[in-house]
Design a protein around this motif. Structure first.
Motif, mmCIF file in Angstrom:
data_model
loop_
_atom_site.group_PDB
_atom_site.id
_atom_site.type_symbol
_atom_site.label_atom_id
_atom_site.label_comp_id
_atom_site.label_asym_id
_atom_site.label_seq_id
_atom_site.Cartn_x
_atom_site.Cartn_y
_atom_site.Cartn_z
ATOM 1 N N UNK A 138 14.826 2.754 26.761
ATOM 2 C CA UNK A 138 14.970 2.581 28.205
ATOM 3 C C UNK A 138 15.873 1.390 28.522
ATOM 4 N N UNK A 139 15.779 0.329 27.712
ATOM 5 C CA UNK A 139 16.683 -0.801 27.892
ATOM 6 C C UNK A 139 18.127 -0.405 27.669
ATOM 7 N N UNK A 140 18.360 0.367 26.631
ATOM 8 C CA UNK A 140 19.713 0.862 26.343
ATOM 9 C C UNK A 140 20.241 1.702 27.504
ATOM 10 N N UNK A 141 19.379 2.562 28.068
ATOM 11 C CA UNK A 141 19.792 3.400 29.193
ATOM 12 C C UNK A 141 20.145 2.546 30.411
ATOM 13 N N UNK A 142 19.394 1.478 30.650
ATOM 14 C CA UNK A 142 19.683 0.592 31.772
ATOM 15 C C UNK A 142 21.033 -0.097 31.593
ATOM 16 N N UNK A 143 21.329 -0.513 30.367
ATOM 17 C CA UNK A 143 22.624 -1.144 30.085
ATOM 18 C C UNK A 143 23.753 -0.146 30.314
ATOM 19 N N UNK A 144 23.579 1.077 29.797
ATOM 20 C CA UNK A 144 24.611 2.102 29.961
ATOM 21 C C UNK A 144 24.824 2.475 31.417
ATOM 22 N N UNK A 145 23.776 2.356 32.223
ATOM 23 C CA UNK A 145 23.883 2.660 33.650
ATOM 24 C C UNK A 145 24.512 1.511 34.440
ATOM 25 N N UNK A 146 24.842 0.420 33.772
ATOM 26 C CA UNK A 146 25.494 -0.701 34.420
ATOM 27 C C UNK A 146 24.567 -1.635 35.160
ATOM 28 N N UNK A 147 23.265 -1.521 34.909
ATOM 29 C CA UNK A 147 22.303 -2.290 35.695
ATOM 30 C C UNK A 147 22.271 -3.772 35.346
ATOM 31 N N UNK A 148 22.809 -4.155 34.188
ATOM 32 C CA UNK A 148 22.866 -5.583 33.852
ATOM 33 C C UNK A 148 24.294 -6.107 33.882
#
Length: 342
Positions: free
Chosen positions: A137-147
């Motif tokens: 889920x962390x990886x998905x958040x990074x890929x979604x540009x959230x960080x």
């Protein structure tokens, strides 16, 4: 191969992690069957096979690989045997799941990669953290540009204490080859597309200082620079008295994501002794769903012929960092990855 027939999987190496993988194949996967177990130690394969109702056992690995009914193998032997087994299995036409590290030298990593490529078989490496829900889920958040753009990354492995292993039986540089190798892969995976450019590592025997002069290193901190400007820190220790502590973090221009928790759940006990949580104590408990997911993906790749998990190139990239760490500790200086890659 029939799309409904379970994939015949064999285990090589009936030790602790091998037994866990075998149990997952035998009892948790619907798309596979545990067809055989091999281990050169007399009785080891038979004892595990009895527990899991596995029909075939071997002490000779070549005999297992010659069995045409075996479609895939899980390699869970001691690390020094991984490359030769992976190469032999690939050349025998078997799909290969290899526990980390896949190799201890870059030349051996290339041998394993080439063998799988030439045989046209999947080669997946056991970087289980990629399959853990929190990390995924962390990886998905990074890929979604959230960080935003990753700037600072962190990954740590603290094995549960008290430390009870025999230090004399721990191979040199284990802290890098077998412990932090997970963190190196995790950092590369979370910082997708970036390559490590420089490493500085410090390591010591803080858990068992009485074995330092015999080559034991049980504690390490590593700083890694990447070609996209990001900086990462990886750390390891062999004895966390409070439990099995695996965590990751990515801080970026737009936010931060953290992954992993030593606590078994969010349940917190408030009583006369204070506030407490139960913690993870075994990797095979903490990552049971991740181990299951990675083996399910491996079996699926046997059917499709396409590897969907971390492969030989990923194993080699993590190994490059491990080798740079060894050079950094030995020479007490930052080491450019270009020196390691040659």
């Amino acid at each position: 191969m029939s799309s409904t027939k379970p994939v015949a999987v064999a285990l090589i190496g009936a030790g602790r992690i091998g037994a866990s993988h075998a149990e997952i194949v035998a009892r948790r996967l619907k798309n596979a069957t545990l067809a055989a177990i091999a281990d050169p130690a007399p009785g080891a394969a038979a004892r595990l096979a009895d527990q899991l109702e596995c029909p075939l056992t071997y002490t000779d690995i070549d005999e297992l690989l010659a069995n045409p009914e075996i479609e895939a193998v899980i390699i869970a032997s001691p690390a020094r045997f991984h490359t030769n087994l992976a190469v032999a299995a690939a050349r025998a036409g078997k799909a290969v799941f290899c526990e980390k590290p896949m190799a201890l030298t870059l030349a051996d990593a290339e041998l394993a990669i080439a063998a799988a490529r030439e045989a046209g078989v999947p080669l997946q490496v056991g970087f289980n953290r990629r399959w853990d829900r929190a990390f995924a889920e962390g990886k998905a958040a990074i890929e979604a540009g959230k960080v935003g753009t990753p700037q600072l990354l962190r990954s740590l492995t603290r094995d549960p204490g008290p430390f009870g292993a025999d230090p004399a039986r721990i191979p040199p540089w284990t802290v890098f080859f077998e412990t932090l190798i997970h963190d190196f892969d995790t950092l590369l995976w979370l910082n997708a597309g970036a390559r490590a450019t420089e490493v500085y590592a410090v390591a010591d025997a803080l858990v068992r200082p009485d074995f330092k002069d015999k080559g034991l290193l049980d504690t390490a901190v590593v700083t890694i620079r990447f070609d996209n400007g990001a900086v990462a820190v990886a750390e390891a220790n062999f004895s966390a008295m409070y439990g099995y502590d695996i965590r990751g973090e990515v801080f970026g221009s737009g936010g931060m994501v953290s992954m992993g928790d030593v606590r078994r759940s969010s349940m917190t006990l408030f009583d006369k002794d204070g506030v407490s949580n139960d913690t993870w104590r075994l990797d095979t408990d903490h990552f049971i769903d991740g181990y299951t997911a990675e083996l399910h993906a491996f079996v699926a790749s046997v059917r499709s012929g396409r590897n969907s998990g971390p492969d030989g190139a990923d194993a080699k990239a993590a190994l490059e960092i491990a080798l740079a760490c060894i050079a950094s500790v030995t020479e007490r200086r930052p080491v450019a990855l270009a020196e390691i890659r040659g």
